[in-house]
Scaffold this motif. Structure first.
Motif, PDB file in Angstrom:
ATOM      1  N   GLY A   1       8.180   0.236 -14.977  1.00  0.00           N
ATOM      2  CA  GLY A   1       9.026   1.247 -15.604  1.00  0.00           C
ATOM      3  C   GLY A   1       8.346   1.912 -16.778  1.00  0.00           C
ATOM      4  N   GLY A   2       7.700   1.115 -17.603  1.00  0.00           N
ATOM      5  CA  GLY A   2       6.992   1.672 -18.754  1.00  0.00           C
ATOM      6  C   GLY A   2       5.830   2.547 -18.353  1.00  0.00           C
ATOM      7  N   ALA A   3       5.118   2.148 -17.287  1.00  0.00           N
ATOM      8  CA  ALA A   3       3.960   2.930 -16.847  1.00  0.00           C
ATOM      9  C   ALA A   3       4.383   4.285 -16.284  1.00  0.00           C
ATOM     10  CB  ALA A   3       3.176   2.146 -15.787  1.00  0.00           C
ATOM     11  N   VAL A   4       5.456   4.304 -15.503  1.00  0.00           N
ATOM     12  CA  VAL A   4       5.926   5.580 -14.945  1.00  0.00           C
ATOM     13  C   VAL A   4       6.413   6.498 -16.055  1.00  0.00           C
ATOM     14  CG1 VAL A   4       7.640   6.669 -13.455  1.00  0.00           C
ATOM     15  CG2 VAL A   4       6.473   4.591 -12.694  1.00  0.00           C
ATOM     16  N   ALA A   5       7.151   5.937 -17.013  1.00  0.00           N
ATOM     17  CA  ALA A   5       7.616   6.762 -18.137  1.00  0.00           C
ATOM     18  C   ALA A   5       6.436   7.334 -18.912  1.00  0.00           C
ATOM     19  CB  ALA A   5       8.514   5.938 -19.055  1.00  0.00           C
ATOM     20  N   ALA A   6       5.390   6.522 -19.086  1.00  0.00           N
ATOM     21  CA  ALA A   6       4.197   7.012 -19.790  1.00  0.00           C
ATOM     22  C   ALA A   6       3.512   8.123 -19.005  1.00  0.00           C
ATOM     23  CB  ALA A   6       3.225   5.856 -20.031  1.00  0.00           C
ATOM     24  N   LEU A   7       3.423   7.951 -17.678  1.00  0.00           N
ATOM     25  CA  LEU A   7       2.778   8.962 -16.842  1.00  0.00           C
ATOM     26  C   LEU A   7       3.537  10.281 -16.869  1.00  0.00           C
ATOM     27  CD1 LEU A   7       0.404   9.421 -14.891  1.00  0.00           C
ATOM     28  CD2 LEU A   7       1.880   8.592 -13.043  1.00  0.00           C
ATOM     29  N   LEU A   8       4.848  10.213 -17.097  1.00  0.00           N
ATOM     30  CA  LEU A   8       5.657  11.428 -17.163  1.00  0.00           C
ATOM     31  C   LEU A   8       5.827  11.951 -18.584  1.00  0.00           C
ATOM     32  CD1 LEU A   8       8.380  10.562 -14.498  1.00  0.00           C
ATOM     33  CD2 LEU A   8       6.490  12.198 -14.287  1.00  0.00           C
ATOM     34  N   SER A   9       5.103  11.381 -19.529  1.00  0.00           N
ATOM     35  CA  SER A   9       5.155  11.867 -20.904  1.00  0.00           C
ATOM     36  C   SER A   9       4.251  13.084 -21.062  1.00  0.00           C
ATOM     37  CB  SER A   9       4.719  10.767 -21.874  1.00  0.00           C
ATOM     38  OG  SER A   9       3.341  10.458 -21.701  1.00  0.00           O
ATOM     39  N   ASP A  10       4.432  13.805 -22.153  1.00  0.00           N
ATOM     40  CA  ASP A  10       3.653  15.029 -22.369  1.00  0.00           C
ATOM     41  C   ASP A  10       2.161  14.752 -22.437  1.00  0.00           C
ATOM     42  OD1 ASP A  10       5.882  16.637 -22.364  1.00  0.00           O
ATOM     43  OD2 ASP A  10       6.095  16.688 -24.549  1.00  0.00           O
ATOM     44  N   GLY A  11       1.783  13.569 -22.939  1.00  0.00           N
ATOM     45  CA  GLY A  11       0.370  13.264 -23.086  1.00  0.00           C
ATOM     46  C   GLY A  11      -0.369  13.070 -21.785  1.00  0.00           C
ATOM     47  N   CYS A  12       0.364  12.900 -20.677  1.00  0.00           N
ATOM     48  CA  CYS A  12      -0.270  12.677 -19.373  1.00  0.00           C
ATOM     49  C   CYS A  12      -0.122  13.874 -18.438  1.00  0.00           C
ATOM     50  CB  CYS A  12       0.307  11.425 -18.718  1.00  0.00           C
ATOM     51  SG  CYS A  12      -0.119   9.886 -19.551  1.00  0.00           S
ATOM     52  N   ARG A  13       0.188  15.016 -19.007  1.00  0.00           N
ATOM     53  CA  ARG A  13       0.459  16.198 -18.178  1.00  0.00           C
ATOM     54  C   ARG A  13      -0.761  16.644 -17.362  1.00  0.00           C
ATOM     55  NH1 ARG A  13       4.662  19.567 -18.138  1.00  0.00           N
ATOM     56  NH2 ARG A  13       5.588  18.551 -19.945  1.00  0.00           N
ATOM     57  N   TRP A  14      -1.973  16.336 -17.831  1.00  0.00           N
ATOM     58  CA  TRP A  14      -3.183  16.802 -17.154  1.00  0.00           C
ATOM     59  C   TRP A  14      -3.663  15.840 -16.068  1.00  0.00           C
ATOM     60  CZ3 TRP A  14      -4.699  21.365 -16.434  1.00  0.00           C
ATOM     61  CH2 TRP A  14      -6.021  21.704 -16.150  1.00  0.00           C
ATOM     62  N   ILE A  15      -2.993  14.709 -15.910  1.00  0.00           N
ATOM     63  CA  ILE A  15      -3.317  13.776 -14.825  1.00  0.00           C
ATOM     64  C   ILE A  15      -2.665  14.297 -13.550  1.00  0.00           C
ATOM     65  CG2 ILE A  15      -3.082  11.410 -13.972  1.00  0.00           C
ATOM     66  CD1 ILE A  15      -2.976  10.483 -16.878  1.00  0.00           C
ATOM     67  N   ASN A  16      -3.459  14.446 -12.499  1.00  0.00           N
ATOM     68  CA  ASN A  16      -2.938  15.074 -11.283  1.00  0.00           C
ATOM     69  C   ASN A  16      -3.721  14.594 -10.068  1.00  0.00           C
ATOM     70  OD1 ASN A  16      -1.310  16.772  -9.741  1.00  0.00           O
ATOM     71  ND2 ASN A  16      -2.644  18.544  -9.995  1.00  0.00           N
ATOM     72  N   GLY A  17      -2.985  14.292  -9.002  1.00  0.00           N
ATOM     73  CA  GLY A  17      -3.612  13.890  -7.746  1.00  0.00           C
ATOM     74  C   GLY A  17      -4.243  12.515  -7.784  1.00  0.00           C
ATOM     75  N   GLN A  18      -3.758  11.642  -8.656  1.00  0.00           N
ATOM     76  CA  GLN A  18      -4.421  10.360  -8.861  1.00  0.00           C
ATOM     77  C   GLN A  18      -3.568   9.189  -8.358  1.00  0.00           C
ATOM     78  OE1 GLN A  18      -7.670  10.391 -10.098  1.00  0.00           O
ATOM     79  NE2 GLN A  18      -7.201  12.569  -9.749  1.00  0.00           N
ATOM     80  N   ARG A  19      -4.255   8.123  -8.010  1.00  0.00           N
ATOM     81  CA  ARG A  19      -3.630   6.831  -7.721  1.00  0.00           C
ATOM     82  C   ARG A  19      -3.811   5.956  -8.950  1.00  0.00           C
ATOM     83  NH1 ARG A  19      -4.939   1.561  -6.486  1.00  0.00           N
ATOM     84  NH2 ARG A  19      -3.696   0.587  -4.824  1.00  0.00           N
ATOM     85  N   VAL A  20      -2.720   5.562  -9.578  1.00  0.00           N
ATOM     86  CA  VAL A  20      -2.767   4.738 -10.782  1.00  0.00           C
ATOM     87  C   VAL A  20      -2.233   3.362 -10.415  1.00  0.00           C
ATOM     88  CG1 VAL A  20      -2.026   4.486 -13.171  1.00  0.00           C
ATOM     89  CG2 VAL A  20      -2.386   6.785 -12.206  1.00  0.00           C
ATOM     90  N   GLU A  21      -3.118   2.368 -10.336  1.00  0.00           N
ATOM     91  CA  GLU A  21      -2.667   1.022 -10.010  1.00  0.00           C
ATOM     92  C   GLU A  21      -2.195   0.325 -11.269  1.00  0.00           C
ATOM     93  OE1 GLU A  21      -4.488  -3.093  -8.259  1.00  0.00           O
ATOM     94  OE2 GLU A  21      -4.688  -1.283  -7.019  1.00  0.00           O
ATOM     95  N   VAL A  22      -1.005  -0.273 -11.207  1.00  0.00           N
ATOM     96  CA  VAL A  22      -0.414  -0.974 -12.344  1.00  0.00           C
ATOM     97  C   VAL A  22      -0.162  -2.404 -11.865  1.00  0.00           C
ATOM     98  CG1 VAL A  22       1.415  -0.972 -14.082  1.00  0.00           C
ATOM     99  CG2 VAL A  22       0.667   1.199 -13.045  1.00  0.00           C
ATOM    100  N   SER A  23      -1.200  -3.236 -11.965  1.00  0.00           N
ATOM    101  CA  SER A  23      -1.156  -4.555 -11.322  1.00  0.00           C
ATOM    102  C   SER A  23      -1.680  -5.678 -12.202  1.00  0.00           C
ATOM    103  CB  SER A  23      -1.970  -4.519 -10.027  1.00  0.00           C
ATOM    104  OG  SER A  23      -3.357  -4.371 -10.312  1.00  0.00           O
ATOM    105  N   GLY A  24      -2.025  -5.389 -13.445  1.00  0.00           N
ATOM    106  CA  GLY A  24      -2.598  -6.414 -14.288  1.00  0.00           C
ATOM    107  C   GLY A  24      -4.016  -6.807 -13.904  1.00  0.00           C
ATOM    108  N   GLY A  25      -4.582  -6.074 -12.929  1.00  0.00           N
ATOM    109  CA  GLY A  25      -5.948  -6.370 -12.489  1.00  0.00           C
ATOM    110  C   GLY A  25      -5.979  -7.445 -11.411  1.00  0.00           C
ATOM    111  N   ILE A  26      -5.208  -7.251 -10.329  1.00  0.00           N
ATOM    112  CA  ILE A  26      -5.201  -8.214  -9.245  1.00  0.00           C
ATOM    113  C   ILE A  26      -6.335  -7.940  -8.258  1.00  0.00           C
ATOM    114  CG2 ILE A  26      -3.595  -6.895  -7.794  1.00  0.00           C
ATOM    115  CD1 ILE A  26      -2.352  -9.566  -6.960  1.00  0.00           C
ATOM    116  N   HIS A  27      -6.962  -8.983  -7.787  1.00  0.00           N
ATOM    117  CA  HIS A  27      -8.043  -8.895  -6.787  1.00  0.00           C
ATOM    118  C   HIS A  27      -9.144  -7.912  -7.209  1.00  0.00           C
ATOM    119  CE1 HIS A  27      -5.850 -11.464  -4.151  1.00  0.00           C
ATOM    120  NE2 HIS A  27      -4.899 -10.581  -3.888  1.00  0.00           N
ATOM    121  N   LEU A  28      -9.626  -8.063  -8.415  1.00  0.00           N
ATOM    122  CA  LEU A  28     -10.685  -7.170  -8.901  1.00  0.00           C
ATOM    123  C   LEU A  28     -12.041  -7.581  -8.307  1.00  0.00           C
ATOM    124  CD1 LEU A  28      -9.667  -6.847 -12.656  1.00  0.00           C
ATOM    125  CD2 LEU A  28      -9.314  -5.192 -10.799  1.00  0.00           C
TER     126      LEU A  28
END
Length: 250
Positions: free
Chosen positions: A223-250
């Motif tokens: 929930g926090g990550a999606v809200a951050a992605l939709l904040s004004d500071g992330c407006r220039w992020i586009n067409g990306q896959r953002v994994e929010v997993s704590g770094g699983i199977h790195l």
């Protein structure tokens, strides 16, 4: 003031996304399928936080019902906000199926396809006229589109399709200034898929052992990550896959 529409927000990740968006100053339209009472509780929490909220019923796998749903959204926008558009669409609604590839039935495949891929495709298409120019779309994918675990071949394939669709949407909606991204959660403690990650201690310990940050994810992590992605500071992020997993199977 922005308005976000979050599908499947009566519980789990969708609920957390809606509440985090409200905490960030957004009003919300949430959808539910069968859990009307739980949806009402989410609306009450958003309202208590000083934001406006409306809950609408949506079966994300019933594509023939999308035109009527879009009409209900249009009515809610006019009655509650005196607007004819909204700013953010979060395609979150989903179900889980865990079955080995050799045992996956056509009915299970179609259930996942209708909700996770065809549903997202045609619901987004139907809602496009209501999304404000300069708005944003977030599609919820899964870590299972990057790594493989037994029993999730159909689910992971649908989420891989969503990530490809995300890039196409970002390209084709660019002239309207609409940015489109995918958020890919890792394993989260919810009732999704029968609640195995939350309730099975052995599974929980295994996932934590495979995660760089040493624990299983929680709904608020997403929930926090999606809200951050939709904040004004992330407006220039586009067409990306953002994994929010704590770094699983790195």
């Amino acid at each position: 003031m922005s308005i976000a529409l979050v599908t499947g927000a009566s519980r789990g990740l969708g609920k957390s996304i809606a509440l985090h968006l409200a905490d960030a100053g957004n009003d919300v339209i949430i959808t539910y399928n069968s859990k009307q009472a739980e949806a009402a509780e989410v609306v009450a929490k958003v309202t208590a936080a000083g934001r406006k909220a409306v809950a609408l019923r949506l079966d994300a796998g019933d594509h023939k019902g999308f035109p009527a749903f879009a009409d209900r959204v249009k009515t809610a926008l006019a009655q509650t906000w005196q607007r004819n558009d909204f700013d953010f669409l979060v395609n979150n609604a989903g179900v889980g199926v865990n079955a080995p590839f050799a045992e996956t039935t056509e009915e299970q495949f179609d259930l996942l396809m209708n909700i996770h891929f065809k549903g997202v495709f045609f619901l987004t298409q139907r809602l496009l006229p209501l999304i404000k120019d300069g708005g944003r779309i977030v599609n919820i994918s899964s870590g299972l589109a990057r790594f493989s675990l037994p029993g999730y071949s159909a689910y992971g394939a649908m989420k891989g399709g969503i990530e490809t669709l995300t890039r196409y949407l970002a390209l084709e909606l660019g002239p309207r200034g609409i940015a489109v991204n995918a958020v890919a959660p890792g394993a989260i403690e919810t009732d999704f898929g029968g609640g195995a990650v939350r309730d099975n201690a052995e599974i929980n310990r295994f996932i934590a052992s495979q995660t760089a940050l040493g624990r299983v994810g929680l709904p608020d992590d997403i929930g926090g990550a999606v809200a951050a992605l939709l904040s004004d500071g992330c407006r220039w992020i586009n067409g990306q896959r953002v994994e929010v997993s704590g770094g699983i199977h790195l």
